[in-house]
Design an enzyme around this catalytic site. Structure first.
Site, PDB file in Angstrom:
ATOM      1  N   LYS A 212      44.063  42.606  49.811  1.00 34.01           N
ATOM      2  CA  LYS A 212      42.659  42.525  50.260  1.00 34.01           C
ATOM      3  C   LYS A 212      41.862  41.616  49.332  1.00 34.01           C
ATOM      4  CE  LYS A 212      39.733  45.849  48.956  1.00 34.01           C
ATOM      5  NZ  LYS A 212      38.517  45.344  48.281  1.00 34.01           N
ATOM      6  N   ASN A 213      42.004  41.848  48.028  1.00 31.28           N
ATOM      7  CA  ASN A 213      41.152  41.132  47.069  1.00 31.28           C
ATOM      8  C   ASN A 213      41.557  39.686  46.885  1.00 31.28           C
ATOM      9  OD1 ASN A 213      39.724  43.427  46.871  1.00 31.28           O
ATOM     10  ND2 ASN A 213      40.668  44.116  44.970  1.00 31.28           N
TER      11      ASN A 213
ATOM     12  N   ARG B  42      31.616  44.086  49.410  1.00 34.50           N
ATOM     13  CA  ARG B  42      31.388  43.525  48.071  1.00 34.50           C
ATOM     14  C   ARG B  42      31.852  42.073  48.013  1.00 34.50           C
ATOM     15  NH1 ARG B  42      28.891  44.178  43.007  1.00 34.50           N
ATOM     16  NH2 ARG B  42      29.840  42.584  41.690  1.00 34.50           N
TER      17      ARG B  42
ATOM     18  N   ASP C 140      32.266  49.452  47.464  1.00 34.53           N
ATOM     19  CA  ASP C 140      32.523  50.767  46.861  1.00 34.53           C
ATOM     20  C   ASP C 140      31.544  51.088  45.732  1.00 34.53           C
ATOM     21  OD1 ASP C 140      36.142  50.605  47.225  1.00 34.53           O
ATOM     22  OD2 ASP C 140      34.537  51.153  48.600  1.00 34.53           O
TER      23      ASP C 140
ATOM     24  N   ASP D 164      42.222  49.546  40.016  1.00 31.19           N
ATOM     25  CA  ASP D 164      42.406  49.946  41.418  1.00 31.19           C
ATOM     26  C   ASP D 164      43.584  50.893  41.609  1.00 31.19           C
ATOM     27  OD1 ASP D 164      41.336  46.760  42.821  1.00 31.19           O
ATOM     28  OD2 ASP D 164      40.275  48.374  41.828  1.00 31.19           O
TER      29      ASP D 164
HETATM   30  C1  EPZ Z   1      37.011  42.994  41.983  1.00 34.11           C
HETATM   31  O1  EPZ Z   1      35.684  43.540  41.904  1.00 34.11           O
HETATM   32  C2  EPZ Z   1      37.707  43.817  43.074  1.00 34.11           C
HETATM   33  N1  EPZ Z   1      36.960  43.725  44.306  1.00 34.11           N
HETATM   34  C3  EPZ Z   1      37.780  45.292  42.659  1.00 34.11           C
HETATM   35  O2  EPZ Z   1      38.557  46.013  43.632  1.00 34.11           O
HETATM   36  C4  EPZ Z   1      38.519  45.397  41.334  1.00 34.11           C
HETATM   37  O3  EPZ Z   1      38.503  46.752  40.904  1.00 34.11           O
HETATM   38  C5  EPZ Z   1      37.819  44.511  40.276  1.00 34.11           C
HETATM   39  O4  EPZ Z   1      37.730  43.153  40.736  1.00 34.11           O
HETATM   40  C6  EPZ Z   1      38.583  44.518  38.955  1.00 34.11           C
HETATM   41  O5  EPZ Z   1      39.903  44.134  39.119  1.00 34.11           O
HETATM   42  C7  EPZ Z   1      37.106  42.611  45.055  1.00 34.11           C
HETATM   43  O6  EPZ Z   1      37.844  41.702  44.737  1.00 34.11           O
HETATM   44  C8  EPZ Z   1      36.337  42.568  46.339  1.00 34.11           C
HETATM   45  P1  EPZ Z   1      34.537  42.432  38.263  1.00 34.11           P
HETATM   46  P2  EPZ Z   1      34.532  42.733  41.131  1.00 34.11           P
HETATM   47  O7  EPZ Z   1      33.533  41.378  38.502  1.00 34.11           O
HETATM   48  O8  EPZ Z   1      34.718  41.273  41.303  1.00 34.11           O
HETATM   49  C9  EPZ Z   1      31.042  44.132  35.398  1.00 34.11           C
HETATM   50  C10 EPZ Z   1      38.962  47.596  45.282  1.00 34.11           C
HETATM   51  O9  EPZ Z   1      39.096  48.846  45.300  1.00 34.11           O
HETATM   52  N2  EPZ Z   1      30.288  42.899  35.773  1.00 34.11           N
HETATM   53  O10 EPZ Z   1      35.798  42.074  37.606  1.00 34.11           O
HETATM   54  O11 EPZ Z   1      33.248  43.330  41.513  1.00 34.11           O
HETATM   55  C11 EPZ Z   1      31.197  45.104  36.586  1.00 34.11           C
HETATM   56  O12 EPZ Z   1      30.087  45.921  36.752  1.00 34.11           O
HETATM   57  C12 EPZ Z   1      37.860  46.969  44.452  1.00 34.11           C
HETATM   58  O13 EPZ Z   1      39.693  46.818  45.917  1.00 34.11           O
HETATM   59  C13 EPZ Z   1      29.065  42.657  35.177  1.00 34.11           C
HETATM   60  O14 EPZ Z   1      28.594  43.451  34.354  1.00 34.11           O
HETATM   61  O15 EPZ Z   1      34.889  43.178  39.625  1.00 34.11           O
HETATM   62  C14 EPZ Z   1      32.454  45.878  36.202  1.00 34.11           C
HETATM   63  O16 EPZ Z   1      32.128  46.941  35.369  1.00 34.11           O
HETATM   64  C15 EPZ Z   1      37.098  47.982  43.689  1.00 34.11           C
HETATM   65  N3  EPZ Z   1      28.379  41.534  35.531  1.00 34.11           N
HETATM   66  C16 EPZ Z   1      33.279  44.835  35.458  1.00 34.11           C
HETATM   67  O17 EPZ Z   1      32.383  43.804  35.047  1.00 34.11           O
HETATM   68  C17 EPZ Z   1      28.872  40.616  36.445  1.00 34.11           C
HETATM   69  O18 EPZ Z   1      28.199  39.604  36.749  1.00 34.11           O
HETATM   70  C18 EPZ Z   1      34.396  44.198  36.303  1.00 34.11           C
HETATM   71  O19 EPZ Z   1      33.830  43.659  37.475  1.00 34.11           O
HETATM   72  C19 EPZ Z   1      30.120  40.882  37.043  1.00 34.11           C
HETATM   73  C20 EPZ Z   1      30.827  42.034  36.686  1.00 34.11           C
END
Ligand code: EPZ
Length: 399
Positions: free
Chosen positions: A41-42, A111, A135, A287
């Site tokens: 998916k991602n 998202r 989510d 995940d």
């Molecule tokens: C992606 O989310 C995936 N979603 C998530 O999968 C996955 O858990 C995550 O990456 C980590 O591997 C999709 O690809 C659609 P991040 P994303 O930016 O991009 C913080 C699933 O179940 N952060 O790596 O949103 C954030 O709050 C989903 O398939 C900031 O603070 O994840 C988090 O705590 C759930 N500021 C951490 O970083 C920002 O500008 C990681 O987020 C961006 C992120």
């Protein structure tokens, strides 16, 4: 998750209203057999967004048949692209002129829709993207996406519930991420391929989906180095990327056999308790955390699970406790003393992975577990029930 019917629930706790459609999971059956692993998916959602970067037709195959793919298709159609989904193939035709407004309902439900921000800034030099849904596993801000694009010369603001970006031009920049965010790396990468000059992303995310995206961008003509490391380099991909989860499973007593494109996992006895620490790739993926909790709930011994990526991803534990798990959480730690067997109960999925974790717990429980809010699971897993049935799991979709 808000109050729906005036019933009282603690902040973040699911509103436990029985859903018509649900899974009935009967525990105790030993799973054995082979299932095909679908595309991720991602990965597919970002490849679909990347298609906006060039006028013409992009075809993506081996796409998982999940709810999020047609949702993302709606987002792209809203921007002016044509999208045809046939089975596991998605064909996207991007016009010469794209709209830069992504502020319609489809965006709020997904998202990954935020990943049109980079392509729109790259192609149109402006973007208005509604703050995404998805989510509720943490606050999920977009500050790193915005600061990366600002470093490339854009003005970025949050206005009226939208991320608004404008740039007379985009130039290359050196961007250091505070945390290896997957989404920020993807958006900066997609904007940078159409910027003037060279962009370097330091502390970039290294998840496999970043490599998939870079490979598509390279096919589209982009020149990218360093993808897959903290400072991006292209590397060939092969199955080693499952190292962390397989290492934990083998620590728990599983026999692991890997081949070029298959992995066989055999767990002859009750799993041993092991600790899990979620980290950005190549660490243990957040995940898979709910599945790790389900394993720990029936493992022999005490497990400590540490969630380092999303601060609100332990809501799932309450549902496990309803199934008799000996579990408690404290901030970003969850500790579990494994039980021989869980007991069935009606439980509620709160997000994609939590839903899948509850089904696994149900398969290891005595009795029939009713898993509600299964649309979360359908968003992330294609033919989930059928694959488990293929392995001998006693599960059915009802309602
Ligand atoms: C992606 O989310 C995936 N979603 C998530 O999968 C996955 O858990 C995550 O990456 C980590 O591997 C999709 O690809 C659609 P991040 P994303 O930016 O991009 C913080 C699933 O179940 N952060 O790596 O949103 C954030 O709050 C989903 O398939 C900031 O603070 O994840 C988090 O705590 C759930 N500021 C951490 O970083 C920002 O500008 C990681 O987020 C961006 C992120």
């Amino acid at each position: 998750m808000g109050r729906r019917d005036g019933g009282r629930c603690r902040a973040g706790e699911p509103v436990r209203v029985p859903t018509v459609e649900r899974f009935l999971v009967t525990g105790g059956a030993r799973l054995a057999g082979t299932v095909e692993v679908a595309g991720a998916k991602n990965s597919v959602l970002k490849l679909m967004a990347a298609a906006l970067l060039a006028e013409g037709t992009t075809t993506i195959s081996n796409c998982p048949e999940i709810l999020d793919v047609p949702l993302m298709a709606d987002v792209l159609r809203g921007l002016g692209a044509e999208v045809v989904i046939e089975g596991d193939t998605v064909v996207i035709t991007t016009p010469a002129e794209l709209s830069h407004h992504a502020d319609f309902p489809a965006v709020g439900r997904l998202r990954a829709s935020v990943c049109v921000l980079g392509p729109l800034m790259g192609r149109c030099r402006r973007a208005e993207v509604a703050l995404p849904g998805g989510d509720a596993i943490g606050s999920r801000p977009l500050d790193m996406h915005q600061s990366g694009l600002r470093a490339m010369g854009a003005t970025m603001n949050i206005e009226h519930g939208k991320v608004v970006g404008r740039a007379s031009s985009l130039h290359g920049a050196s961007i250091g991420l505070d945390f290896p965010s997957v989404g920020a790396t993807e958006n900066i990468l997609m904007a940078a391929v159409l910027a003037d000059g060279t962009t370097i992303i330091d502390n970039a995310a290294r998840e496999p989906e970043i490599i998939d995206l870079a490979q598509l961008l390279a096919q589209m003509g982009a020149r990218i180095d360093g993808v897959g490391t903290a400072t991006i380099t292209i590397e060939g991909v092969d199955p080693v990327f499952m190292t962390a989860p397989l290492e934990r499973l083998s620590r728990a007593g599983a026999q692991i056999d890997t081949e070029q494109d298959a992995v066989t996992v055999t767990m002859a006895e009750r799993p041993r308790a092991v600790d899990f620490i979620t980290m950005p790739y190549p660490g243990f993926p957040t995940d898979l955390q709910p599945m790790a909790l389900a394993l720990a709930a029936v493992a022999d011994g005490h497990s400590l699970i540490t969630e380092n990526v999303f601060e609100a991803r332990f809501r799932f534990v309450d549902e496990l406790i309803r199934m008799g798990a000996d579990a408690r959480t404290d901030g970003h730690h969850a500790s579990l003393r494994g039980r021989e067997q869980l007991s069935s109960a009606p439980v509620w999925s709160t997000d994609i992975r939590a839903g899948a974790g509850l089904v696994l717990a149900g398969l290891a429980a005595e009795g029939v577990t009713e898993v509600h809010e299964v649309m979360h699971i359908d968003r992330g897993y294609p033919h989930f029930v059928e694959d488990l049935q293929k392995l001998g799991g006693q599960i059915e979709r009802v309602g």
